[in-house]
Design a protein around this motif. Sequence first.
Motif, PDB file in Angstrom:
ATOM      1  N   ILE A 934       0.864  -1.194   0.000  1.00 28.56           N
ATOM      2  CA  ILE A 934       0.000   0.000   0.000  1.00 28.56           C
ATOM      3  C   ILE A 934       0.897   1.239   0.000  1.00 28.56           C
ATOM      4  N   SER A 935       0.654   2.115  -0.966  1.00 30.30           N
ATOM      5  CA  SER A 935       1.489   3.311  -1.118  1.00 30.30           C
ATOM      6  C   SER A 935       0.757   4.529  -0.558  1.00 30.30           C
ATOM      7  N   LYS A 936       1.399   5.218   0.424  1.00 25.64           N
ATOM      8  CA  LYS A 936       0.811   6.449   0.970  1.00 25.64           C
ATOM      9  C   LYS A 936       0.800   7.536  -0.089  1.00 25.64           C
ATOM     10  N   VAL A 937       1.814   7.504  -0.966  1.00 21.85           N
ATOM     11  CA  VAL A 937       1.890   8.520  -2.026  1.00 21.85           C
ATOM     12  C   VAL A 937       0.673   8.403  -2.922  1.00 21.85           C
ATOM     13  N   ASN A 938       0.383   7.142  -3.383  1.00 24.30           N
ATOM     14  CA  ASN A 938      -0.781   6.935  -4.264  1.00 24.30           C
ATOM     15  C   ASN A 938      -2.065   7.385  -3.567  1.00 24.30           C
ATOM     16  N   THR A 939      -2.165   7.057  -2.274  1.00 23.90           N
ATOM     17  CA  THR A 939      -3.387   7.403  -1.516  1.00 23.90           C
ATOM     18  C   THR A 939      -3.533   8.913  -1.392  1.00 23.90           C
ATOM     19  N   LEU A 940      -2.467   9.585  -0.983  1.00 21.40           N
ATOM     20  CA  LEU A 940      -2.523  11.055  -0.822  1.00 21.40           C
ATOM     21  C   LEU A 940      -2.713  11.749  -2.167  1.00 21.40           C
ATOM     22  N   PHE A 941      -2.066  11.211  -3.207  1.00 18.51           N
ATOM     23  CA  PHE A 941      -2.200  11.799  -4.533  1.00 18.51           C
ATOM     24  C   PHE A 941      -3.653  11.716  -5.004  1.00 18.51           C
ATOM     25  N   THR A 942      -4.283  10.543  -4.766  1.00 17.64           N
ATOM     26  CA  THR A 942      -5.696  10.370  -5.147  1.00 17.64           C
ATOM     27  C   THR A 942      -6.578  11.316  -4.332  1.00 17.64           C
ATOM     28  N   LEU A 943      -6.328  11.399  -3.014  1.00 20.31           N
ATOM     29  CA  LEU A 943      -7.110  12.267  -2.137  1.00 20.31           C
ATOM     30  C   LEU A 943      -6.995  13.725  -2.557  1.00 20.31           C
ATOM     31  N   ALA A 944      -5.745  14.122  -2.909  1.00 21.22           N
ATOM     32  CA  ALA A 944      -5.522  15.522  -3.300  1.00 21.22           C
ATOM     33  C   ALA A 944      -6.295  15.843  -4.557  1.00 21.22           C
ATOM     34  N   LYS A 945      -6.211  14.976  -5.541  1.00 21.94           N
ATOM     35  CA  LYS A 945      -6.876  15.254  -6.819  1.00 21.94           C
ATOM     36  C   LYS A 945      -8.387  15.251  -6.671  1.00 21.94           C
ATOM     37  N   GLN A 946      -8.937  14.258  -5.939  1.00 25.77           N
ATOM     38  CA  GLN A 946     -10.390  14.149  -5.807  1.00 25.77           C
ATOM     39  C   GLN A 946     -10.928  15.257  -4.893  1.00 25.77           C
ATOM     40  N   SER A 947     -10.179  15.633  -3.854  1.00 28.91           N
ATOM     41  CA  SER A 947     -10.607  16.720  -2.953  1.00 28.91           C
ATOM     42  C   SER A 947     -10.728  18.007  -3.735  1.00 28.91           C
ATOM     43  N   HIS A 958      -3.970  20.069   2.437  1.00 29.72           N
ATOM     44  CA  HIS A 958      -3.318  19.237   3.451  1.00 29.72           C
ATOM     45  C   HIS A 958      -2.632  18.024   2.795  1.00 29.72           C
ATOM     46  N   ALA A 959      -3.323  17.406   1.801  1.00 29.24           N
ATOM     47  CA  ALA A 959      -2.762  16.215   1.125  1.00 29.24           C
ATOM     48  C   ALA A 959      -1.505  16.589   0.356  1.00 29.24           C
ATOM     49  N   TYR A 960      -1.538  17.740  -0.355  1.00 28.84           N
ATOM     50  CA  TYR A 960      -0.355  18.161  -1.100  1.00 28.84           C
ATOM     51  C   TYR A 960       0.805  18.461  -0.155  1.00 28.84           C
ATOM     52  N   ASP A 961       0.488  19.058   0.999  1.00 34.79           N
ATOM     53  CA  ASP A 961       1.554  19.346   1.984  1.00 34.79           C
ATOM     54  C   ASP A 961       2.185  18.043   2.478  1.00 34.79           C
ATOM     55  N   LYS A 962       1.330  17.063   2.745  1.00 34.89           N
ATOM     56  CA  LYS A 962       1.830  15.762   3.214  1.00 34.89           C
ATOM     57  C   LYS A 962       2.728  15.101   2.149  1.00 34.89           C
ATOM     58  N   PRO A 969       7.298   9.355  -6.925  1.00 33.78           N
ATOM     59  CA  PRO A 969       7.766   8.815  -8.213  1.00 33.78           C
ATOM     60  C   PRO A 969       7.818   9.911  -9.276  1.00 33.78           C
ATOM     61  N   ALA A 970       8.721   9.740 -10.228  1.00 29.76           N
ATOM     62  CA  ALA A 970       8.926  10.769 -11.257  1.00 29.76           C
ATOM     63  C   ALA A 970       7.663  11.023 -12.063  1.00 29.76           C
ATOM     64  N   ARG A 971       6.841   9.979 -12.233  1.00 29.64           N
ATOM     65  CA  ARG A 971       5.655  10.156 -13.078  1.00 29.64           C
ATOM     66  C   ARG A 971       4.612  11.066 -12.440  1.00 29.64           C
ATOM     67  N   PHE A 972       4.652  11.167 -11.086  1.00 26.05           N
ATOM     68  CA  PHE A 972       3.684  12.042 -10.400  1.00 26.05           C
ATOM     69  C   PHE A 972       4.268  13.434 -10.139  1.00 26.05           C
ATOM     70  N   GLN A 973       5.548  13.600 -10.319  1.00 24.42           N
ATOM     71  CA  GLN A 973       6.252  14.811  -9.853  1.00 24.42           C
ATOM     72  C   GLN A 973       5.606  16.088 -10.393  1.00 24.42           C
ATOM     73  N   LYS A 974       5.472  16.146 -11.710  1.00 22.59           N
ATOM     74  CA  LYS A 974       4.949  17.368 -12.328  1.00 22.59           C
ATOM     75  C   LYS A 974       3.517  17.624 -11.901  1.00 22.59           C
ATOM     76  N   SER A 975       2.724  16.547 -11.910  1.00 21.70           N
ATOM     77  CA  SER A 975       1.305  16.693 -11.567  1.00 21.70           C
ATOM     78  C   SER A 975       1.149  17.220 -10.147  1.00 21.70           C
ATOM     79  N   ILE A 976       1.958  16.708  -9.209  1.00 23.55           N
ATOM     80  CA  ILE A 976       1.855  17.129  -7.804  1.00 23.55           C
ATOM     81  C   ILE A 976       2.330  18.576  -7.642  1.00 23.55           C
TER      82      ILE A 976
END
Length: 1182
Positions: A934-947, A958-962, A969-976
């Motif tokens: 289970i990846s916290k990054v994937n979870t927070l990334f999903t929460l940030a986008k859906q929130s 809060h999710a982006y700060d976390k 991962p490099a594939r999420f870097q730009k999006s985050i």
Amino acid sequence: MRAVLTWRDKVEQCIYDLAFKPDGTQLILAAGNRLLVYDTSDGTLLQPLKGHKDTVYCVAYAKDGKRFASGSADKSVIIWTSKLEGILKYTHNDSIQCVSYNPVTHQLASCSSSDFGLWSPEQKSVTKYKSSSKITCCSWTNDGQYLALGMFNGVISIRNKNGEEKVKIERPGGSLSPIWSICWNPSREDHNDILAVADWGQKLSFYQLSGKQIMRERSLNFDPCCVSYFTKGEYILLGGSDKQVSLFTKDGVRLGTVGEQNSWVWTCRVKPDSNYVVVGCQDGTISFYQLIFSTVHGLYKDRYAYRDSMTDVIVQHLITEQKVRIKCKELVKKIAIYKNRLAIQLPEKILIYELYSSDSSDMHYRVKEKMVKKFECNLLVVCSNHIILCQEKRLQCLSFSGVKEREWQMESLIRYIKVIGGPPGREGLLVGLKNGQILKIFVDNLFAIVLLKQATAVRCLDMSASRNKLAVVDENDTCLVYDVHTKELLFQESNANSVAWNTQCEDMLCFSGGGYLNIKASTFPVHQQKLQGFVVGFHGSKIFCLHVFSMSAVEVPQSAPMYQYLDRKMFKEAYQIACLGVTDTDWRELAMEALEGLEFETAKKAFTRVQDLRYLELISSIEERKKRGETNNDLFLADVFSYQGKFHEAAKLYKKSGHENLALDMYTDLRMFEYAKDFLGSGDPKETKMLITKQADWARNINEPKAAVEMYISAGEHVKAIELSGDHGWVDMLIDIARKLDKAEREPLLLCAHYFKKLDNPGYAAETYLKMGDLKSLVQLHVETQCWDEAFALGEKHPEFKDDIYVPYAQWLAENDRFEEAQKAFHKAGRQGEAVRVLEQLTHNAVVESRFNDAAYYYWMLSMQCLEIAQDPAQQDLMVGKFHHFQHLAELYHGYHAIQRYTEEPFSFHLPETLFNISRFLLHSLTKDTPLGISKVNTLFTLAKQSKALGAYKLARHAYDKLQGLKIPARFQKSIELGSLTIRSKPFHDSEELVPLCYRCSTNNPLLNNLGTVCINCRQPFVFSASSYEVLHLVEFYLEEGITDEEAVSLIDLEAPRHKRENKWQEVTSSNAQMLRLEETQDSTGDDDPFTAKLSFEQGGSEFVPIVVSRSVLRSMSRRDVLIKRWPPPLRWQYFRSLLPDAPITMCPSCFQMFHSEDYELLVLQHTCCPYCRRRIDDSGP
């Protein structure tokens, strides 16, 4: 060599040229201005051909026999067909001197006084080339590549097929030696082309294609007009002004005259592939001769010397087949050979050769003496120091220096003379005369000794090795054998043309005649075999035979005479004959006969010859026994017979000599058990059984296992029979044995079953186990052969074998990658440990492979396994703890499956609200350690986008700060990074629509709850939907002390009526789910609901206070409002009250997960099973 005239004819005109048709049947002559065609067989003139207007000078036939050409003084060339029809005519500017066909391409070369032309059938015109001098003759090479032209000015021009000059040979004589005839050697054996050149400088010369002169130039003493080769190039014919045709070797050595004529010979040719010669003369005479080459040869024992190519002598060793050639370069007239001497008579001298060494196989000769004198003689004989010349009735003895030492005058013509050996200088000669006298002459004695006189003329003579017997062949083809001392005629045989005694055996001679070879030993009948030619020597087993011109050594086994001696039991004489040369089979026969005749000395020699150690040992043992004093010949002969395989005779002799036990041992050792039984008769049964067992063992050893099996069965040796049948894979035999055996005979039956299994026949093995009543082995058989249905059926009848069946079944399933079935089988077999281990491995694999949905399912199954094990009081606390842990992990992985699909796959299968709820649920649940995968990054990334998408900007921030504090991962870097920037432009609060409500205390809870999945006010745990992860309108309550689950359910089912409330709920119950539906909306917030009263009075405080209900409250509840999780012991049941009955909720009866009814129905339609525990909708129970 002599020439015999076959036919002769004469025409009026000079014959300038002639040509044979390649098949030799016709002869074309150029006579005057006509061509004459003769039949070569009898000299018949077939047809004269007229076409030329002047003298025809030349004629030539094409090699393929289809055409011939003629050239004339009328300057024309005519092409004729083989049917004697002229088909083409072309001319030159001068008279035609010679024509020649190319032997390969059939291109015609025609030469005149001033030019030459080349014509072929495919050409329209004749290509002509100028010549510096008159061309007199021409000849093509064997391969047809080059044309040699002989010119009047003494020059030879060699041209290629296109007429270009390649080589010009200018000869020393020049124009004083005009070339009159040339010819290439037609031999295919010589690597170099050799041109024979005859010129009017009276010389014969030889040249190579390169123009280099080879060999010696030969003076002729006449003007040659024609030169031609024999077909194979071995001899040359030359004719000219000497009015005769001479025969020369290919090296130019004159051999003799073919035929003397009355005028110049202008042309001579050899008939193709024969010894016939035709001669054409100035006076018009045509002569056709046959050349007969006589055999000149000599023989002494195994050395044979003969003439080859008229000028060479070849000495052949008849045993070793070695040959040596002696080149004499002159005509060889006579040859004589004796021991290490060789005499060769040439026209003007006699050469005496000797061997270099005394070695019997030495073939190197050197000249010892030269007797330079012309001798005339009929026969020539050489001895160690003398030459014997035979002239009609006279014999002359000459020393090697040529001095005549002795002379003998005979009464009649000498017909045969032979050296029969003796000391050097004192050799003896055997002489046969025409008047029948046979004399013996010693070279050092003037007086001839008359051995005997017979009535008929002598043709052939020979004396036996010991000089005691004389064999004579007379002119009547009779072979007569005399005793030299008594003059007595011992015997005579007809049809003989030559005779020879064996040099190694006194009593054996051979003679030939009528196509047969006859061998006679002693006075026995003659043995005949086919043989062409004359016998000239008999040495051991080799007979030397002269057939036409070749000498051969024929290996003749002396079998026939040997057997003649054997028939008369003359073993020693038979052995002497065998020593001359017989086959191995004959030696063996001699040895056997001598052994049976108890002639051990001869037998030993014969067996030594064939290297038969076995019989030699037998003879040695018999000799030893004789030395010890044994004299029973019957016993010796019995041993011999047994060795020879004559066992019945041996047995009779053993019995006769009183040794029956030896006969019995012999039969059993030889595995002749039937004969042994016959010999025993009706003896002891034990001995008979022992014989049968021995017989079976023997049959097994000699690879006759079927017979062995039958014998073992008849002897009662069942185990051996089974082993042998099993080893050979004979299932039918095993079946017969197994069915005949009694069930009490366990060992053979078990062995049968073992082989049935080994031979892949489990059905028969099962039959055998049933016969024995061995159910455990039967179960093992079904398991080993994976016949699970039969195994399960047996397990049903005999539960004690359950473990023996299900455990291997589970292992087999696991080996075949059917892990879930394997886990169930382990579970069914009661092997909880293995079941849990399989599940744990499956779960781990699913997590590692990111199959989180499967991981959730396996963790749920694992938790249920633990709950089952928890029924054991000893493991209860540990297993209940594990149960809750695995339940929690199952919920986490079930939720994370959606997150993982959202982040990894390009399309989302879930609503934003669902993803938003799941990511919040996971974050609230992951307060301590994060489970594997289970990846916290994937979870927070999903929460940030859906929130952000749903308007929960504060939570998104809060999710982006976390996320900033985690490795991204490099594939999420730009999006985050982009999301972190854009969220700052949004308000600092969350949308109120998203805020969760506690259904117990009606408190709005923050989106990010520090306490996790419980209310911040009343601490009541939230109940989430297992599909949308929304907070469900359910509140858990507990029973008062003393109320059992069964009582509680019965109280709820009473449904006591309440005042001021009209209950319109309808419960829909199926095997898959429980659903509560409100048919009519109505205000149901009645103040008199005891449960609602419990909610309000017991809330508040920092500690969680559970809702505990009494019997009266339970009685007041409606069954439609209550959902019960009926956990198996040791767990208590869980009770939930729905606070919004109009919103139906479905609970899976297997995993007890809650769903909105609409969501559940949709998911069940999609998957045909519960999305959480995968319980199929057609299953009847949990």
